[in-house]
Motif scaffolding. Structure first.
Motif, PDB file in Angstrom:
ATOM      1  N   THR A 102       0.822  -1.212   0.000  1.00 39.02           N
ATOM      2  CA  THR A 102       0.000   0.000   0.000  1.00 39.02           C
ATOM      3  C   THR A 102       0.854   1.259   0.000  1.00 39.02           C
ATOM      4  OG1 THR A 102      -0.134  -0.095   2.407  1.00 39.02           O
ATOM      5  CG2 THR A 102      -1.911  -1.132   1.171  1.00 39.02           C
ATOM      6  N   VAL A 103       2.077   1.157   0.495  1.00 36.77           N
ATOM      7  CA  VAL A 103       2.959   2.316   0.569  1.00 36.77           C
ATOM      8  C   VAL A 103       3.875   2.316  -0.647  1.00 36.77           C
ATOM      9  CG1 VAL A 103       4.790   3.451   1.870  1.00 36.77           C
ATOM     10  CG2 VAL A 103       2.894   2.335   3.079  1.00 36.77           C
ATOM     11  N   VAL A 104       3.879   3.423  -1.395  1.00 39.24           N
ATOM     12  CA  VAL A 104       4.646   3.463  -2.644  1.00 39.24           C
ATOM     13  C   VAL A 104       5.983   4.174  -2.512  1.00 39.24           C
ATOM     14  CG1 VAL A 104       2.548   3.380  -4.016  1.00 39.24           C
ATOM     15  CG2 VAL A 104       3.567   5.595  -3.464  1.00 39.24           C
ATOM     16  N   VAL A 105       6.210   4.895  -1.420  1.00 41.71           N
ATOM     17  CA  VAL A 105       7.409   5.723  -1.318  1.00 41.71           C
ATOM     18  C   VAL A 105       8.600   4.986  -0.721  1.00 41.71           C
ATOM     19  CG1 VAL A 105       6.002   7.793  -1.108  1.00 41.71           C
ATOM     20  CG2 VAL A 105       6.844   6.653   0.964  1.00 41.71           C
ATOM     21  N   THR A 106       8.393   3.792  -0.232  1.00 45.09           N
ATOM     22  CA  THR A 106       9.435   3.046   0.458  1.00 45.09           C
ATOM     23  C   THR A 106      10.127   2.094  -0.496  1.00 45.09           C
ATOM     24  OG1 THR A 106       8.153   3.151   2.501  1.00 45.09           O
ATOM     25  CG2 THR A 106       9.926   1.522   2.401  1.00 45.09           C
ATOM     26  N   GLU A 107      11.426   2.270  -0.685  1.00 52.12           N
ATOM     27  CA  GLU A 107      12.107   1.457  -1.686  1.00 52.12           C
ATOM     28  C   GLU A 107      12.122  -0.016  -1.305  1.00 52.12           C
ATOM     29  OE1 GLU A 107      16.093   3.621  -1.158  1.00 52.12           O
ATOM     30  OE2 GLU A 107      16.670   1.557  -1.547  1.00 52.12           O
ATOM     31  N   GLU A 108      12.027  -0.317  -0.040  1.00 51.38           N
ATOM     32  CA  GLU A 108      12.009  -1.733   0.365  1.00 51.38           C
ATOM     33  C   GLU A 108      10.770  -2.467  -0.144  1.00 51.38           C
ATOM     34  OE1 GLU A 108      14.880   0.325   2.852  1.00 51.38           O
ATOM     35  OE2 GLU A 108      12.775   0.753   2.364  1.00 51.38           O
ATOM     36  N   ASN A 109       9.751  -1.734  -0.526  1.00 51.25           N
ATOM     37  CA  ASN A 109       8.529  -2.357  -1.038  1.00 51.25           C
ATOM     38  C   ASN A 109       8.617  -2.735  -2.509  1.00 51.25           C
ATOM     39  OD1 ASN A 109       7.406  -2.135   1.469  1.00 51.25           O
ATOM     40  ND2 ASN A 109       6.031  -0.452   0.968  1.00 51.25           N
ATOM     41  N   TYR A 110       9.719  -2.375  -3.155  1.00 52.17           N
ATOM     42  CA  TYR A 110       9.905  -2.701  -4.566  1.00 52.17           C
ATOM     43  C   TYR A 110      10.874  -3.881  -4.663  1.00 52.17           C
ATOM     44  CZ  TYR A 110       7.563   1.679  -5.516  1.00 52.17           C
ATOM     45  OH  TYR A 110       6.633   2.681  -5.568  1.00 52.17           O
ATOM     46  N   ASN A 111      10.473  -4.908  -5.362  1.00 48.92           N
ATOM     47  CA  ASN A 111      11.278  -6.124  -5.391  1.00 48.92           C
ATOM     48  C   ASN A 111      12.080  -6.320  -6.670  1.00 48.92           C
ATOM     49  OD1 ASN A 111       8.664  -6.413  -6.417  1.00 48.92           O
ATOM     50  ND2 ASN A 111       8.542  -8.583  -5.968  1.00 48.92           N
ATOM     51  N   TYR A 112      11.880  -5.451  -7.648  1.00 49.92           N
ATOM     52  CA  TYR A 112      12.691  -5.524  -8.864  1.00 49.92           C
ATOM     53  C   TYR A 112      13.145  -4.115  -9.239  1.00 49.92           C
ATOM     54  CZ  TYR A 112      10.925 -10.260  -9.329  1.00 49.92           C
ATOM     55  OH  TYR A 112      10.617 -11.572  -9.095  1.00 49.92           O
ATOM     56  N   TRP A 113      14.402  -4.024  -9.687  1.00 48.61           N
ATOM     57  CA  TRP A 113      15.005  -2.730  -9.981  1.00 48.61           C
ATOM     58  C   TRP A 113      15.727  -2.759 -11.324  1.00 48.61           C
ATOM     59  CZ3 TRP A 113      14.870   1.619  -6.777  1.00 48.61           C
ATOM     60  CH2 TRP A 113      14.246   1.425  -5.541  1.00 48.61           C
TER      61      TRP A 113
END
Length: 123
Positions: A102-113
């Motif tokens: 639900t939180v989009v600003v936290t980089e830890e919530n993104y699993n592919y870069w």
């Protein structure tokens, strides 16, 4: 899932650039996509994000100047950057959240870069 960012370069202050990020994966339309940036000597920071339903989010520092969009038919997310300033100089990374945080600003919530693309704004 693989991400390939492009579109960075050298631009004068006040100019514009459009970054692109092509994403592999059949479920792209359901991913939350984000852009982050890391300036020299600074930590990586949130820039913008777009959800599968096209809700968009922006850091205060770019609001009104940057626009995020997506083309689900092309598995691509864009970041249109206008009125650039030297403070926008950074490596820009695209990222995918495939697990619907639900939180989009936290980089830890993104699993592919993606690998990052350098944007340099001269004064």
């Amino acid at each position: 899932v693989q991400l390939q960012a492009s579109g960075g370069g050298l631009v004068q202050a006040g100019g514009s650039l459009r970054l692109s990020c092509v994403v592999s994966g059949r479920a792209f339309s359901r991913y939350t996509m984000g852009w982050f940036r890391q300036a020299p000597g600074k930590e990586r920071e949130f820039v913008s994000a777009i959800r599968w339903g096209s809700s968009t989010y922006y850091a205060d520092s770019v609001k009104g100047r940057f626009t995020i969009s997506r083309d689900n038919a092309k598995n691509t997310v864009y970041l249109q950057m206008n009125r650039l300033t030297p403070e926008d100089t950074a490596v820009y990374y695209c990222a995918a959240d495939t697990t619907y945080h639900t939180v989009v600003v936290t980089e830890e919530n993104y699993n592919y870069w993606g690998q990052g693309t350098l944007v340099t704004v001269s004064s």
